[in-house]
Design an enzyme around this catalytic site. Structure first.
Site, PDB file in Angstrom:
ATOM      1  N   LYS A 161      32.047  45.327  37.765  1.00  0.00           N
ATOM      2  CA  LYS A 161      32.889  45.684  38.902  1.00  0.00           C
ATOM      3  C   LYS A 161      33.135  47.181  39.021  1.00  0.00           C
ATOM      4  O   LYS A 161      33.619  47.646  40.044  1.00  0.00           O
ATOM      5  CB  LYS A 161      34.208  44.906  38.856  1.00  0.00           C
ATOM      6  CG  LYS A 161      34.064  43.410  38.845  1.00  0.00           C
ATOM      7  CD  LYS A 161      33.206  42.842  39.963  1.00  0.00           C
ATOM      8  CE  LYS A 161      33.731  43.141  41.322  1.00  0.00           C
ATOM      9  NZ  LYS A 161      33.283  42.124  42.324  1.00  0.00           N
ATOM     10  N   SER A 193      31.269  34.051  32.389  1.00  0.00           N
ATOM     11  CA  SER A 193      30.347  34.014  33.534  1.00  0.00           C
ATOM     12  C   SER A 193      28.928  34.405  33.112  1.00  0.00           C
ATOM     13  O   SER A 193      27.956  34.051  33.791  1.00  0.00           O
ATOM     14  CB  SER A 193      30.846  34.898  34.683  1.00  0.00           C
ATOM     15  OG  SER A 193      30.780  36.257  34.360  1.00  0.00           O
TER      16      SER A 193
HETATM   17  C1  LIG Z   1      33.454  38.250  34.872  1.00  0.00           C
HETATM   18  C2  LIG Z   1      32.870  38.274  36.243  1.00  0.00           C
HETATM   19  N1  LIG Z   1      31.738  37.608  36.480  1.00  0.00           N
HETATM   20  C3  LIG Z   1      31.171  37.573  37.700  1.00  0.00           C
HETATM   21  C4  LIG Z   1      31.726  38.210  38.785  1.00  0.00           C
HETATM   22  C5  LIG Z   1      31.066  38.111  40.125  1.00  0.00           C
HETATM   23  O1  LIG Z   1      30.570  39.314  40.656  1.00  0.00           O
HETATM   24  P1  LIG Z   1      30.604  39.568  42.207  1.00  0.00           P
HETATM   25  O2  LIG Z   1      32.043  39.743  42.604  1.00  0.00           O
HETATM   26  O3  LIG Z   1      29.825  40.835  42.413  1.00  0.00           O
HETATM   27  O4  LIG Z   1      29.996  38.390  42.895  1.00  0.00           O
HETATM   28  C6  LIG Z   1      32.921  38.893  38.592  1.00  0.00           C
HETATM   29  C7  LIG Z   1      33.608  39.522  39.717  1.00  0.00           C
HETATM   30  O5  LIG Z   1      34.782  39.859  39.647  1.00  0.00           O
HETATM   31  C8  LIG Z   1      33.506  38.946  37.299  1.00  0.00           C
HETATM   32  O6  LIG Z   1      34.669  39.586  37.061  1.00  0.00           O
END
Ligand SMILES: Cc1ncc(COP(=O)(O)O)c(C=O)c1O
Length: 297
Positions: free
Chosen positions: A42, A258
């Site tokens: 981010k 994630s």
């Molecule tokens: C830990 C984590 N994984 C995945 C994402 C997803 O990324 P994006 O917002 O670019 O889709 C985020 C977004 O905040 C995140 O904090």
């Protein structure tokens, strides 16, 4: 040097053990976004959103405002502290201790939203504040701000293209605001029209995959562009968390939940190929989740 200058150019590492068995002609690589100065992917979106906003001017006396499940807030927080810009963040009240402490350390003003409503509740609260007092707030809105996917189109995609020597054939990533997936897919497609892009979402609305959204049951971000998608995959929480743990033990990579879902999706894609270069992205590191007991047993 500003902290902005340290964002991006993160390592792309080849996974060898956790991916076994894979067909001999298939490679799986992951972009390690914990290497950003704020510890997550981010940083890229936050830098682009803030730069754009600063260029357009911030009215005297106004505060920046956005909602975040944590990582965007932390990225904004460190940049805004360095730049001396006041920031208010709406965060779901059940965000973990690490996130709240880090945000406090950067002097961010926190407004906690209904934990039962998750990140959508934080969005609704921020929107309501911004429309009630438009002169008080500069609402950054990472879910609607085109600077978010742009950061990936002009950054993440270019890096992946260079780091694979233009060999990437498949791109697999999770969806949150969707900025990472949409922007990187656009940037890679501009270089290889045949790129196959697969979007990963949690298998259901209630999941432990922090940062990801189950779009069928969530507020669809304005930056979301389904035309970028060749295929969807629905990551089961338990298998994703197991893979996350294996990344530590077998690859020496300490990552967040994630990233386990991203790997789960990338493995589904890679196992179906005879040859190809599959690239995925690990959004953050594991240190930010130490207090969440269930992740470590
Ligand atoms: C830990 C984590 N994984 C995945 C994402 C997803 O990324 P994006 O917002 O670019 O889709 C985020 C977004 O905040 C995140 O904090």
């Amino acid at each position: 040097m500003s902290r902005f200058d340290l964002v991006g150019e993160t390592p792309l590492v080849r996974l060898r053990r956790v991916v076994e068995p894979l067909p001999a002609g298939v490679e799986l690589w992951a972009k390690i976004e914990a290497a950003n100065p704020g510890g997550s992917v981010k940083d890229r979106a936050a830098k682009a959103i803030l730069r754009d906003r600063i260029e357009r001017g911030i009215p005297a006396g106004a505060r920046l405002l956005d909602s975040s499940s944590g990582n965007t807030g932390i990225a904004y927080g460190s940049f805004c502290a360095e730049l001396g810009i006041p920031l208010t963040l709406v965060l779901p009240a059940n965000a973990n201790k690490e996130r709240k402490r880090i945000l406090q350390a950067y002097g961010v003003e926190l407004i906690l939203s209904d934990p039962l409503e998750g990140s959508d509740g934080a969005i609704r609260t921020a929107k309501a504040l911004a429309s009630a007092e438009p002169d008080r707030w500069v609402y950054l809105d990472q879910y609607s701000n085109p600077a978010n996917p742009h950061a990936h189109e002009l950054g993440t995609a270019v890096e992946i293209w260079r780091q694979t020597g233009g060999r990437v054939t498949h791109w697999v990533a999770g969806l949150g605001t969707t900025g990472t997936f949409v922007g990187t897919t656009r940037g890679l497609r501009a270089r290889n029209a045949g790129l196959h892009a697969v979007a990963v979402q949690p298998a259901g609305p209630f999941h432990g995959l922090e940062g990801l959204k189950h779009l069928p049951s969530a507020i669809a971000p304005a930056i979301w562009d389904p035309r970028t998608v060749d295929g969807y995959l629905w990551a089961p929480t338990e298998e994703s968390l197991e893979l996350r743990q294996r990344l530590g033990r077998e690859e020496g990579l300490l990552v967040g939940p994630s990233s386990g879902a991203a790997l789960w999706g990338a493995l589904q894609v890679a196992r179906g190929l005879e040859s190809g270069v599959v690239v995925t992205l690990f959004p953050d590191g594991g240190e930010r989740y130490v207090s969440e007991e269930h992740l470590w047993d």
